[in-house]
Design a protein around this motif. Structure first.
Motif, PDB file in Angstrom:
ATOM      1  N   GLY A 180      17.313 -11.392   1.599  1.00 23.59           N
ATOM      2  CA  GLY A 180      16.790 -10.223   0.912  1.00 23.59           C
ATOM      3  C   GLY A 180      17.114 -10.116  -0.557  1.00 23.59           C
ATOM      4  O   GLY A 180      16.665  -9.176  -1.220  1.00 23.59           O
ATOM      5  N   GLU A 181      17.867 -11.081  -1.120  1.00 19.96           N
ATOM      6  CA  GLU A 181      18.278 -10.895  -2.514  1.00 19.96           C
ATOM      7  C   GLU A 181      17.101 -10.927  -3.477  1.00 19.96           C
ATOM      8  O   GLU A 181      17.091 -10.221  -4.495  1.00 19.96           O
ATOM      9  N   TYR A 182      16.071 -11.735  -3.181  1.00 20.39           N
ATOM     10  CA  TYR A 182      14.927 -11.777  -4.096  1.00 20.39           C
ATOM     11  C   TYR A 182      14.142 -10.474  -4.039  1.00 20.39           C
ATOM     12  O   TYR A 182      13.539 -10.054  -5.036  1.00 20.39           O
ATOM     13  N   VAL A 183      14.175  -9.811  -2.878  1.00 18.88           N
ATOM     14  CA  VAL A 183      13.535  -8.501  -2.761  1.00 18.88           C
ATOM     15  C   VAL A 183      14.298  -7.480  -3.596  1.00 18.88           C
ATOM     16  O   VAL A 183      13.702  -6.645  -4.292  1.00 18.88           O
ATOM     17  N   ASP A 184      15.622  -7.552  -3.547  1.00 19.13           N
ATOM     18  CA  ASP A 184      16.442  -6.620  -4.331  1.00 19.13           C
ATOM     19  C   ASP A 184      16.190  -6.777  -5.826  1.00 19.13           C
ATOM     20  O   ASP A 184      16.205  -5.789  -6.581  1.00 19.13           O
ATOM     21  N   LEU A 185      15.976  -8.013  -6.282  1.00 21.51           N
ATOM     22  CA  LEU A 185      15.688  -8.226  -7.703  1.00 21.51           C
ATOM     23  C   LEU A 185      14.412  -7.495  -8.122  1.00 21.51           C
ATOM     24  O   LEU A 185      14.370  -6.845  -9.172  1.00 21.51           O
ATOM     25  N   VAL A 186      13.366  -7.602  -7.309  1.00 20.50           N
ATOM     26  CA  VAL A 186      12.106  -6.932  -7.634  1.00 20.50           C
ATOM     27  C   VAL A 186      12.255  -5.413  -7.533  1.00 20.50           C
ATOM     28  O   VAL A 186      11.624  -4.661  -8.276  1.00 20.50           O
ATOM     29  N   ALA A 187      13.123  -4.955  -6.651  1.00 18.67           N
ATOM     30  CA  ALA A 187      13.314  -3.517  -6.471  1.00 18.67           C
ATOM     31  C   ALA A 187      14.096  -2.872  -7.613  1.00 18.67           C
ATOM     32  O   ALA A 187      13.939  -1.667  -7.863  1.00 18.67           O
ATOM     33  N   ARG A 188      14.931  -3.659  -8.314  1.00 25.98           N
ATOM     34  CA  ARG A 188      15.812  -3.044  -9.313  1.00 25.98           C
ATOM     35  C   ARG A 188      15.414  -3.331 -10.760  1.00 25.98           C
ATOM     36  O   ARG A 188      15.883  -2.637 -11.672  1.00 25.98           O
ATOM     37  N   THR A 189      14.584  -4.330 -11.015  1.00 25.17           N
ATOM     38  CA  THR A 189      14.217  -4.671 -12.393  1.00 25.17           C
ATOM     39  C   THR A 189      13.258  -3.613 -12.950  1.00 25.17           C
ATOM     40  O   THR A 189      12.283  -3.256 -12.286  1.00 25.17           O
ATOM     41  N   PRO A 190      13.504  -3.103 -14.166  1.00 24.72           N
ATOM     42  CA  PRO A 190      12.633  -2.059 -14.728  1.00 24.72           C
ATOM     43  C   PRO A 190      11.179  -2.503 -14.809  1.00 24.72           C
ATOM     44  O   PRO A 190      10.879  -3.612 -15.258  1.00 24.72           O
ATOM     45  N   LEU A 191      10.281  -1.639 -14.363  1.00 26.20           N
ATOM     46  CA  LEU A 191       8.858  -1.951 -14.375  1.00 26.20           C
ATOM     47  C   LEU A 191       8.288  -1.820 -15.784  1.00 26.20           C
ATOM     48  O   LEU A 191       8.513  -0.800 -16.447  1.00 26.20           O
ATOM     49  N   PRO A 192       7.504  -2.805 -16.252  1.00 28.91           N
ATOM     50  CA  PRO A 192       6.845  -2.670 -17.548  1.00 28.91           C
ATOM     51  C   PRO A 192       5.577  -1.829 -17.462  1.00 28.91           C
ATOM     52  O   PRO A 192       5.045  -1.390 -18.489  1.00 28.91           O
ATOM     53  N   THR A 193       5.059  -1.618 -16.245  1.00 28.44           N
ATOM     54  CA  THR A 193       3.823  -0.869 -16.044  1.00 28.44           C
ATOM     55  C   THR A 193       3.763  -0.392 -14.614  1.00 28.44           C
ATOM     56  O   THR A 193       4.404  -0.966 -13.721  1.00 28.44           O
ATOM     57  N   LYS A 194       2.984   0.657 -14.375  1.00 27.71           N
ATOM     58  CA  LYS A 194       2.697   1.112 -13.010  1.00 27.71           C
ATOM     59  C   LYS A 194       1.187   1.123 -12.761  1.00 27.71           C
ATOM     60  O   LYS A 194       0.730   1.705 -11.783  1.00 27.71           O
ATOM     61  N   GLU A 195       0.466   0.439 -13.627  1.00 25.36           N
ATOM     62  CA  GLU A 195      -0.993   0.448 -13.520  1.00 25.36           C
ATOM     63  C   GLU A 195      -1.503  -0.607 -12.540  1.00 25.36           C
ATOM     64  O   GLU A 195      -2.266  -0.308 -11.606  1.00 25.36           O
ATOM     65  N   LEU A 196      -1.104  -1.871 -12.737  1.00 25.28           N
ATOM     66  CA  LEU A 196      -1.646  -2.976 -11.954  1.00 25.28           C
ATOM     67  C   LEU A 196      -0.635  -4.113 -11.911  1.00 25.28           C
ATOM     68  O   LEU A 196       0.029  -4.409 -12.908  1.00 25.28           O
ATOM     69  N   ALA A 197      -0.533  -4.762 -10.761  1.00 26.14           N
ATOM     70  CA  ALA A 197       0.319  -5.942 -10.631  1.00 26.14           C
ATOM     71  C   ALA A 197      -0.360  -6.948  -9.710  1.00 26.14           C
ATOM     72  O   ALA A 197      -1.084  -6.579  -8.788  1.00 26.14           O
ATOM     73  N   PHE A 198      -0.122  -8.238  -9.980  1.00 28.10           N
ATOM     74  CA  PHE A 198      -0.518  -9.324  -9.078  1.00 28.10           C
ATOM     75  C   PHE A 198       0.744  -9.830  -8.375  1.00 28.10           C
ATOM     76  O   PHE A 198       1.773 -10.036  -9.027  1.00 28.10           O
ATOM     77  N   ASP A 199       0.658 -10.036  -7.069  1.00 27.44           N
ATOM     78  CA  ASP A 199       1.734 -10.672  -6.319  1.00 27.44           C
ATOM     79  C   ASP A 199       1.207 -12.011  -5.841  1.00 27.44           C
ATOM     80  O   ASP A 199       0.365 -12.075  -4.944  1.00 27.44           O
ATOM     81  N   ILE A 200       1.699 -13.095  -6.432  1.00 28.57           N
ATOM     82  CA  ILE A 200       1.172 -14.436  -6.185  1.00 28.57           C
ATOM     83  C   ILE A 200       1.946 -15.110  -5.049  1.00 28.57           C
ATOM     84  O   ILE A 200       3.159 -15.245  -5.120  1.00 28.57           O
ATOM     85  N   GLY A 201       1.226 -15.564  -4.015  1.00 33.68           N
ATOM     86  CA  GLY A 201       1.871 -16.162  -2.856  1.00 33.68           C
ATOM     87  C   GLY A 201       2.595 -15.101  -2.043  1.00 33.68           C
ATOM     88  O   GLY A 201       3.789 -15.208  -1.770  1.00 33.68           O
ATOM     89  N   THR A 202       1.881 -14.098  -1.607  1.00 34.70           N
ATOM     90  CA  THR A 202       2.493 -12.877  -1.063  1.00 34.70           C
ATOM     91  C   THR A 202       3.220 -13.056   0.255  1.00 34.70           C
ATOM     92  O   THR A 202       4.163 -12.327   0.551  1.00 34.70           O
ATOM     93  N   GLY A 203       2.826 -14.027   1.093  1.00 30.98           N
ATOM     94  CA  GLY A 203       3.504 -14.206   2.380  1.00 30.98           C
ATOM     95  C   GLY A 203       3.371 -12.971   3.259  1.00 30.98           C
ATOM     96  O   GLY A 203       2.274 -12.538   3.591  1.00 30.98           O
ATOM     97  N   THR A 204       4.502 -12.370   3.617  1.00 25.79           N
ATOM     98  CA  THR A 204       4.486 -11.168   4.448  1.00 25.79           C
ATOM     99  C   THR A 204       4.007  -9.930   3.694  1.00 25.79           C
ATOM    100  O   THR A 204       3.778  -8.885   4.306  1.00 25.79           O
ATOM    101  N   GLY A 205       3.903 -10.055   2.363  1.00 28.45           N
ATOM    102  CA  GLY A 205       3.524  -8.901   1.553  1.00 28.45           C
ATOM    103  C   GLY A 205       4.693  -8.047   1.131  1.00 28.45           C
ATOM    104  O   GLY A 205       4.512  -6.971   0.554  1.00 28.45           O
ATOM    105  N   VAL A 206       5.927  -8.518   1.356  1.00 26.63           N
ATOM    106  CA  VAL A 206       7.092  -7.674   1.107  1.00 26.63           C
ATOM    107  C   VAL A 206       7.230  -7.282  -0.364  1.00 26.63           C
ATOM    108  O   VAL A 206       7.540  -6.117  -0.671  1.00 26.63           O
ATOM    109  N   LEU A 207       6.985  -8.213  -1.290  1.00 22.51           N
ATOM    110  CA  LEU A 207       7.153  -7.867  -2.707  1.00 22.51           C
ATOM    111  C   LEU A 207       6.050  -6.921  -3.170  1.00 22.51           C
ATOM    112  O   LEU A 207       6.300  -6.009  -3.963  1.00 22.51           O
ATOM    113  N   ALA A 208       4.831  -7.138  -2.691  1.00 21.98           N
ATOM    114  CA  ALA A 208       3.743  -6.219  -3.026  1.00 21.98           C
ATOM    115  C   ALA A 208       4.050  -4.823  -2.512  1.00 21.98           C
ATOM    116  O   ALA A 208       3.787  -3.816  -3.184  1.00 21.98           O
TER     117      ALA A 208
END
Length: 354
Positions: free
Chosen positions: A167-195
């Motif tokens: 889960g550490e890579y998930v924690d990184l995405v959860a805590r890093t400040p967002l540059p935008t809340k408009e639109l994001a691409f999640d490349i190679g989504t797998g289970t979709g957890v990061l999206a």
């Protein structure tokens, strides 16, 4: 031990990993010794088990012990030995009757698990016991799910889709400040957890891509469970059309050959996906936007890639590093020295003409 009868010899071969059914298959039961079974399996002969189910599992364990251990050997030797081990263990087979019914005494009900992976079946079949156990285990994970603290909910992985147990890579995405809340691409989504994490953090629209249909089906199911209404999935080799101000990618970490579809989430020959992501990124990242590349340094610890090679790849693609977030993995099987990093990248500004 006898060659399979005409009836049993006509059983359909089931596999999700692309292996071929052994040319020679003999019927065995509790009377076969582990040494004889290993000799046959190592020579390429398939062993169709017709004893009780616990006996099949015991024989699989005995074959595994005779394969030896790869611990302490160089990385490539470990991979080669594990590949040979997988081939040998994959030759212990069990029959399935129509409807994926396991006809062995004291055998579990595998119908639902097999139907999820192989689809409905009206014919008799043979399947590797090792694969069948993986199918059953994946079904249990799919039902139970994996707790994701960053979501306060569970992600339910499908068979053949990498589970977010680290889960550490998930924690990184959860805590890093967002540059935008408009639109994001999640490349190679797998289970979709990061999206899903991005959506929970307030990103209004998240486009999740993958080149595996089973991963996209898994992601869609998770989005529906979690109520992530701003997410959508798209089958794509890497990027969807257009640009985004935030692009997230957690590519396979090790530049080596994958032996199974599931391993493609970890192993990527020649870093194909990583290179494709970096090469095409400037064409899909909005000016001033950020790309979050999540990589472990395990490849560097194993001598498969040097840090300089990664930095040179950033440079060749016209990217610069805005910052880096690091975290130590918590998984018990992780290397004690390993660090997982979220690289914050942006496109390098064009020089101002004189």
């Amino acid at each position: 031990m006898n060659p399979l009868s005409t009836k049993d010899g006509g059983r359909r071969w089931l596999t999700t990993v692309g292996t071929k059914m052994p040319r020679t298959v003999v019927a065995v039961d509790d009377r076969v010794t582990a040494d004889e079974a290993f000799r046959l399996a190592a020579s390429g002969t398939g062993l169709a088990w017709y004893g009780d189910f616990p006996g099949a599992r015991n024989l699989l364990a005995a074959l595994s012990r005779r394969c030896g251990t790869a611990a302490g050997k160089p990385f490539q030797e470990q991979r080669n030995q594990r590949s040979r081990r997988a081939r040998i263990l994959g030759r212990l087979l069990v029959p399935l009757d129509p409807g994926h019914v396991l006809p062995l005494r004291r055998g579990p009900d595998v119908r639902e698990a097999c139907t999820e992976v192989y689809g409905p079946s009206e014919t008799a079949s043979l399947v590797s016991l090792r694969e069948l156990l993986g199918v059953v285990g994946a079904h249990e994970w799919r039902v139970k799910g994996v707790e994701i603290p960053a979501l306060g909910a569970r992600i339910h992985p499908h068979h053949g889709v990498f589970s977010p147990v680290r889960g550490e890579y998930v924690d990184l995405v959860a805590r890093t400040p967002l540059p935008t809340k408009e639109l994001a691409f999640d490349i190679g989504t797998g289970t979709g957890v990061l999206a899903a994490v991005l959506a929970r953090r307030g990103v209004e629209r998240v486009v999740a891509t993958d080149n595996e249909p089973r991963a996209l089906a898994c992601a869609r199911e998770n989005f529906e469970r979690l109520g992530c209404t701003g997410t959508e999935t798209l089958e794509a080799d890497v990027f969807p059309p257009g640009r985004a101000p935030l692009i997230v990618c957690n590519p396979p970490w090790l530049p080596a050959r994958a032996h199974t579809p599931l391993e493609r989430a970890v192993y990527d020959p020649g870093s194909r996906m990583l290179k494709a992501f970096l090469d095409r990124l400037p064409r899909h990242l909005e000016p001033g936007g950020e790309a979050w590349l999540i990589l472990s340094d395990l490849a560097e610890l194993l001598g498969l890639r040097r840090r300089e090679e990664l930095l040179d790849a950033f440079e060749r693609s016209g990217l610069e590093v805005l910052g880096r977030e690091d975290i130590r993995p918590r998984h018990r099987r992780a290397d004690a020295k390993e660090v997982t990093s979220l690289w914050r990248l942006t496109t390098r500004a064009a020089p101002v003409p004189d």
